[in-house]
Design a protein around this motif. Structure first.
Motif, PDB file in Angstrom:
ATOM      1  N   ILE A  73      -1.644   4.765  12.506  1.00 16.03           N
ATOM      2  CA  ILE A  73      -1.517   3.909  11.331  1.00 16.03           C
ATOM      3  C   ILE A  73      -0.127   4.066  10.723  1.00 16.03           C
ATOM      4  O   ILE A  73       0.549   3.089  10.396  1.00 16.03           O
ATOM      5  CB  ILE A  73      -2.590   4.256  10.285  1.00 16.03           C
ATOM      6  N   LEU A  86     -12.915   7.757   7.586  1.00 12.71           N
ATOM      7  CA  LEU A  86     -12.329   7.307   6.327  1.00 12.71           C
ATOM      8  C   LEU A  86     -10.892   6.834   6.560  1.00 12.71           C
ATOM      9  O   LEU A  86     -10.493   5.756   6.101  1.00 12.71           O
ATOM     10  CB  LEU A  86     -12.348   8.448   5.312  1.00 12.71           C
ATOM     11  N   VAL A  87     -10.127   7.653   7.317  1.00 17.53           N
ATOM     12  CA  VAL A  87      -8.737   7.296   7.584  1.00 17.53           C
ATOM     13  C   VAL A  87      -8.670   6.003   8.385  1.00 17.53           C
ATOM     14  O   VAL A  87      -7.827   5.136   8.120  1.00 17.53           O
ATOM     15  CB  VAL A  87      -8.030   8.453   8.315  1.00 17.53           C
ATOM     16  N   ALA A  88      -9.597   5.836   9.328  1.00 17.29           N
ATOM     17  CA  ALA A  88      -9.600   4.611  10.127  1.00 17.29           C
ATOM     18  C   ALA A  88      -9.859   3.399   9.244  1.00 17.29           C
ATOM     19  O   ALA A  88      -9.236   2.343   9.405  1.00 17.29           O
ATOM     20  CB  ALA A  88     -10.651   4.714  11.219  1.00 17.29           C
ATOM     21  N   PHE A 119      -8.246  12.998  15.056  1.00 18.79           N
ATOM     22  CA  PHE A 119      -8.017  12.732  13.632  1.00 18.79           C
ATOM     23  C   PHE A 119      -6.514  12.561  13.375  1.00 18.79           C
ATOM     24  O   PHE A 119      -6.076  11.582  12.758  1.00 18.79           O
ATOM     25  CB  PHE A 119      -8.607  13.895  12.822  1.00 18.79           C
ATOM     26  N   VAL A 172      -9.201   3.182   5.934  1.00 25.61           N
ATOM     27  CA  VAL A 172      -7.968   2.957   5.164  1.00 25.61           C
ATOM     28  C   VAL A 172      -6.951   2.241   6.037  1.00 25.61           C
ATOM     29  O   VAL A 172      -6.299   1.280   5.611  1.00 25.61           O
ATOM     30  CB  VAL A 172      -7.402   4.300   4.651  1.00 25.61           C
ATOM     31  N   GLY A 173      -6.844   2.685   7.296  1.00 23.26           N
ATOM     32  CA  GLY A 173      -5.871   2.100   8.214  1.00 23.26           C
ATOM     33  C   GLY A 173      -6.158   0.642   8.460  1.00 23.26           C
ATOM     34  O   GLY A 173      -5.247  -0.203   8.436  1.00 23.26           O
ATOM     35  N   ILE A 192      -7.611  -1.471   6.513  1.00 24.77           N
ATOM     36  CA  ILE A 192      -7.250  -2.253   5.325  1.00 24.77           C
ATOM     37  C   ILE A 192      -5.730  -2.378   5.214  1.00 24.77           C
ATOM     38  O   ILE A 192      -5.181  -3.463   5.020  1.00 24.77           O
ATOM     39  CB  ILE A 192      -7.840  -1.593   4.066  1.00 24.77           C
ATOM     40  N   VAL A 193      -5.058  -1.233   5.392  1.00 25.66           N
ATOM     41  CA  VAL A 193      -3.607  -1.201   5.209  1.00 25.66           C
ATOM     42  C   VAL A 193      -2.911  -2.107   6.214  1.00 25.66           C
ATOM     43  O   VAL A 193      -1.955  -2.804   5.888  1.00 25.66           O
ATOM     44  CB  VAL A 193      -3.131   0.261   5.360  1.00 25.66           C
ATOM     45  N   LEU A 194      -3.394  -2.120   7.451  1.00 22.08           N
ATOM     46  CA  LEU A 194      -2.674  -2.848   8.485  1.00 22.08           C
ATOM     47  C   LEU A 194      -2.992  -4.336   8.480  1.00 22.08           C
ATOM     48  O   LEU A 194      -2.195  -5.135   8.958  1.00 22.08           O
ATOM     49  CB  LEU A 194      -2.991  -2.257   9.869  1.00 22.08           C
ATOM     50  N   VAL A 195      -4.166  -4.710   7.949  1.00 25.41           N
ATOM     51  CA  VAL A 195      -4.549  -6.113   8.055  1.00 25.41           C
ATOM     52  C   VAL A 195      -4.354  -6.858   6.748  1.00 25.41           C
ATOM     53  O   VAL A 195      -3.841  -7.968   6.722  1.00 25.41           O
ATOM     54  CB  VAL A 195      -6.005  -6.231   8.540  1.00 25.41           C
ATOM     55  N   PHE A 211       0.812  -1.215   0.000  1.00 24.07           N
ATOM     56  CA  PHE A 211       0.000   0.000   0.000  1.00 24.07           C
ATOM     57  C   PHE A 211       0.851   1.272   0.000  1.00 24.07           C
ATOM     58  O   PHE A 211       0.760   2.101   0.885  1.00 24.07           O
ATOM     59  CB  PHE A 211      -0.943   0.008   1.195  1.00 24.07           C
ATOM     60  N   LEU A 247     -13.963  12.436   8.018  1.00 22.52           N
ATOM     61  CA  LEU A 247     -12.613  12.177   7.490  1.00 22.52           C
ATOM     62  C   LEU A 247     -11.886  11.172   8.371  1.00 22.52           C
ATOM     63  O   LEU A 247     -11.180  10.282   7.885  1.00 22.52           O
ATOM     64  CB  LEU A 247     -11.816  13.480   7.432  1.00 22.52           C
ATOM     65  N   LEU A 248     -12.069  11.321   9.700  1.00 20.46           N
ATOM     66  CA  LEU A 248     -11.408  10.412  10.642  1.00 20.46           C
ATOM     67  C   LEU A 248     -11.837   8.977  10.374  1.00 20.46           C
ATOM     68  O   LEU A 248     -11.014   8.062  10.341  1.00 20.46           O
ATOM     69  CB  LEU A 248     -11.793  10.826  12.061  1.00 20.46           C
ATOM     70  N   LYS A 254       4.754  -3.066   8.668  1.00 22.41           N
ATOM     71  CA  LYS A 254       4.321  -4.034   9.687  1.00 22.41           C
ATOM     72  C   LYS A 254       5.126  -5.319   9.652  1.00 22.41           C
ATOM     73  O   LYS A 254       4.943  -6.180  10.487  1.00 22.41           O
ATOM     74  CB  LYS A 254       2.836  -4.316   9.519  1.00 22.41           C
ATOM     75  N   VAL A 296     -15.070  16.647  10.201  1.00 24.37           N
ATOM     76  CA  VAL A 296     -13.748  16.120  10.561  1.00 24.37           C
ATOM     77  C   VAL A 296     -13.872  14.664  10.971  1.00 24.37           C
ATOM     78  O   VAL A 296     -13.037  13.825  10.614  1.00 24.37           O
ATOM     79  CB  VAL A 296     -13.115  16.961  11.691  1.00 24.37           C
ATOM     80  N   ILE A 297     -14.968  14.331  11.697  1.00 20.17           N
ATOM     81  CA  ILE A 297     -15.152  12.938  12.104  1.00 20.17           C
ATOM     82  C   ILE A 297     -15.360  12.046  10.888  1.00 20.17           C
ATOM     83  O   ILE A 297     -14.865  10.917  10.849  1.00 20.17           O
ATOM     84  CB  ILE A 297     -16.334  12.823  13.092  1.00 20.17           C
TER      85      ILE A 297
END
Lengths: 479, 167
Positions: free
Chosen positions: A141, B152-154, A134, B156-157, B159-162, A101, B149-150, A147, B146-147
């Motif tokens: 992350i 959305l980032v969560a 935020f 993405v996170g 997906i990216v981490l798992v 990614f 966006l938060l 990782k 803002v929440i």
């Protein structure tokens, strides 16, 4: 609707660019290079800086008073965007290390910059908390992005757990401040508090809010995460934490302490001074025995938080102006140093201080960057960091906090010691291998310009200090 | 009458929160977390916010807890084993916690609530959902965005981490 779009146009730009990066990343061939996405992010940040400068005359609050655009937020937004540009470039050099990614890595960096910009503009405890969270989620992350390495995962986890605890402190404190004043908006809190006695609710709220915010700036009591996270996180993320996240923490600390709680300043000066002095002592003394350069910079960063808190403790225009100048000088010193660390790591694969032996004979430019960057962090004349520390110490002396100034001066000497240990290795010890380190053309140009910026801030600081002092007055208008 | 209920809910919430972190079996711990969330929902009812109470039950007790229990069951955590290594930290932790409670207690004893609280009248509070909805989309539209966006980032996170990117 109370909406003035000109005030938050730069944020819209960055949001759009972050979305576009994620979108383009979807259609790019799998496993290919994503460096163009970083370039796109840099273009977006430059565009946002342009918009900010063009609209710098337009100030005021919008979105029902929850969003403020004034001199301070413009200054910090430019600072964050500059940080973002350097970090995106650094991430580009680091791309091979990121296995999965790659495109999202750049998008997340832009989102982190966006969150910091929101923090600089928050004028209310609710928008403050939401934008702080935020930023925190984005950085959790990013910290464990590589990782495959257990150090990076450890960094992410430690950052998450301390961050969650600190958030709890902050929220609990905000509820007490709300209970004591009946408002979450900074200027109305200040209006309500004018001429009031310190009540118990206010005291608890103040202590808990400051304690919660120390997580972002990495000072005592929430400094413990810094060394492990700085060492384990991918280097561009470490630089983002060091230069960006710390500055973002200070902009909200300044807004809370000066704009909202400025009228009860005599009650919190001692509290902040004690935190500042203990942070100075711990950061600078613990940096001395470190063997890994990122870990050493983490402790040095804790020490810097101590210096910056001196400016908060001073609680004056001079104090907050010097905080801004320090952060400006710190940005250039830190980004030069970390850029040198990334280039060195790409060629040698090591972050240990011993590996830097004889660097001056292998790459004079990297050695000179480390020399200028580290000595500016230590506060040696004629570099930017020296002027910044001088102003901070002058600010606390002017407010009569002599003992804090003495601690600051002594710890500047301590900082000189451990930074000079690195510089001794770089310049005086013989290298183990004698191969020159290759540096690209753009890298060279960037390193030169960062070094020149540090030098200019040190040799000719006049216009910059006048500028930040002028901006700092905005913070005190409420009282 | 209200005060008695407040104390009952508050004490049960605190006790179950302590149980969550002191019980070693993750399934039991999750169930105590559910009890804690339910008590908080009850406190929201006492504060005349039935909408928040309902959301608390739907989101936390319903969705979050079910996911959490699934994770516990699928990962087969069993008894966690790293607890015993942290014993040397407990004296410091006790000192810090007792100190914090002392400071907060002192502040509470000296404190008085003199702020104008509860600006909504009973008549407005009946229209709980309308008031919440209107505030979210007018006054608090900035934090609301803002929440988003938060989240959305969560996502993405997560997906990216798992996930592993397919080559």
């Amino acid at each position: 609707m109370d909406v003035n779009i000109k005030l938050f146009l730069p944020e819209i730009f960055i949001t759009l660019f972050a979305f576009v990066i994620i979108g383009i990343d979807l259609v790019m061939p799998k496993g290919s290079e994503r460096k163009h996405l970083a370039r796109l992010g840099i273009i977006g940040s430059l565009a946002a800086i342009n918009v900010l400068i063009i609209n710098s005359g337009v100030t005021g609050t919008t979105l029902f008073g929850l969003f403020i655009q004034d001199g301070v937020s413009i200054f910090f937004k430019v600072l964050f965007l500059l940080t973002g540009i350097v970090i995106l470039y650094m991430a580009m050099l680091y791309e091979e290390k990121v296995k999965n990614f790659k495109g999202e890595f750049y998008a997340l960096i832009l989102f982190a910059v966006l969150a910091m910009m929101f923090m600089a503009s928050s004028n209310d405890f609710i928008s403050l908390y939401v934008s702080l969270e935020f930023l925190a989620v984005t950085l959790y992350i990013l910290a464990c992005y590589t990782k495959e390495e257990s150090a990076s995962v450890e960094a992410g986890l430690k950052y998450l757990i301390t961050g969650a605890l600190a958030s709890g402190f902050l929220l609990y404190g905000i509820t007490y401040l709300y209970g004591a004043t009946g408002s979450t908006e900074f200027t109305s809190i200040s209006r309500i508090l004018t001429g009031k006695e310190m009540s118990g609710f206010l005291a608890i709220g103040l202590i808990l809010v400051v304690t919660g915010l120390t997580f972002k700036i990495a000072s005592i009591p929430f400094h413990v995460w810094a060394p492990d996270v700085y060492q384990g996180a991918p280097t561009p993320v470490t630089a983002l934490l060091a230069a960006g996240s710390k500055a973002a923490g200070f902009v909200i600390l300044m807004r809370v302490m000066f704009t909202a709680l400025g009228s009860i300043k005599p009650q919190w000066v001692l509290f902040i001074s004690v935190i500042s002095a203990s942070t100075l002592l711990l950061g600078n003394l613990a940096a001395m025995p470190q063997k890994n350069i990122k870990r050493m910079l983490a402790y040095a960063g804790i020490g810097s938080a101590g210096y910056l808190l001196m400016g908060i403790a001073a609680g004056s225009v001079l104090g907050s102006g010097s905080v801004m100048f320090y952060l400006l000088a710190y940005l250039f010193a830190i980004s030069g140093t970390f850029l040198a660390i990334v280039i060195f790591y790409n060629s040698e694969g090591s972050d240990s201080i011993d590996a830097y032996a004889g660097l001056s004979r292998r790459s004079p430019l990297l050695a000179a960057t480390l020399f200028i960057g580290l000595l500016s962090l230590a506060g040696v004349p004629p570099l930017g960091g020296f002027i910044a520390k001088l102003y901070l110490i002058a600010a606390v002396v002017k407010e009569g906090l002599m003992w804090l100034a003495v601690v600051g001066v002594l710890m500047a000497i301590a900082a000189m010691y451990y930074f000079l240990l690195v510089i001794k290795r770089v310049y005086l010890l013989p290298p183990k291998v004698n191969l020159p380190i290759k540096i690209g053309t753009v890298d060279t140009a960037l390193l030169y310009s960062i070094n020149i910026a540090t030098l200019i801030l040190g040799i000719y600081p006049g216009p910059f200090t006048d500028w930040v002092m002028e901006i700092a007055k905005v913070l005190f208008r409420g009282n | 009458m209200e005060l008695i209920f407040f104390y009952i809910f508050a004490i049960v919430a605190l006790a179950s929160a302590i149980a969550v972190i002191s019980i070693r079996n993750p399934v039991h711990s999750a169930i105590f977390l559910m009890v804690c969330f339910l008590q908080v929902a009850a406190l929201f009812v006492l504060l005349r916010s039935p909408f928040l109470a309902a959301v608390q039950i739907f989101v936390y007790v319903g969705a979050v807890m079910v996911l959490f229990l699934f994770a516990v069951l699928i990962l087969d955590l069993g008894r966690e084993r790293f607890g015993e290594y942290l014993h040397h930290q407990s004296p410091i932790a006790i000192i810090v916690v007792v100190g914090l409670i002392f400071v907060i207690g002192l502040g509470l004893a000296r404190g008085k609530l003199d702020a104008p609280l509860g600006k909504y009248t009973e008549a407005e509070l009946v229209k709980n959902i309308e008031v919440t909805g209107e505030l979210l989309y007018t006054k608090y539209v900035f934090p609301f965005e803002v929440i988003s966006l938060l989240l959305l980032v969560a996502m993405v996170g997560a997906i990216v981490l798992v996930m592993k990117e397919r080559k």
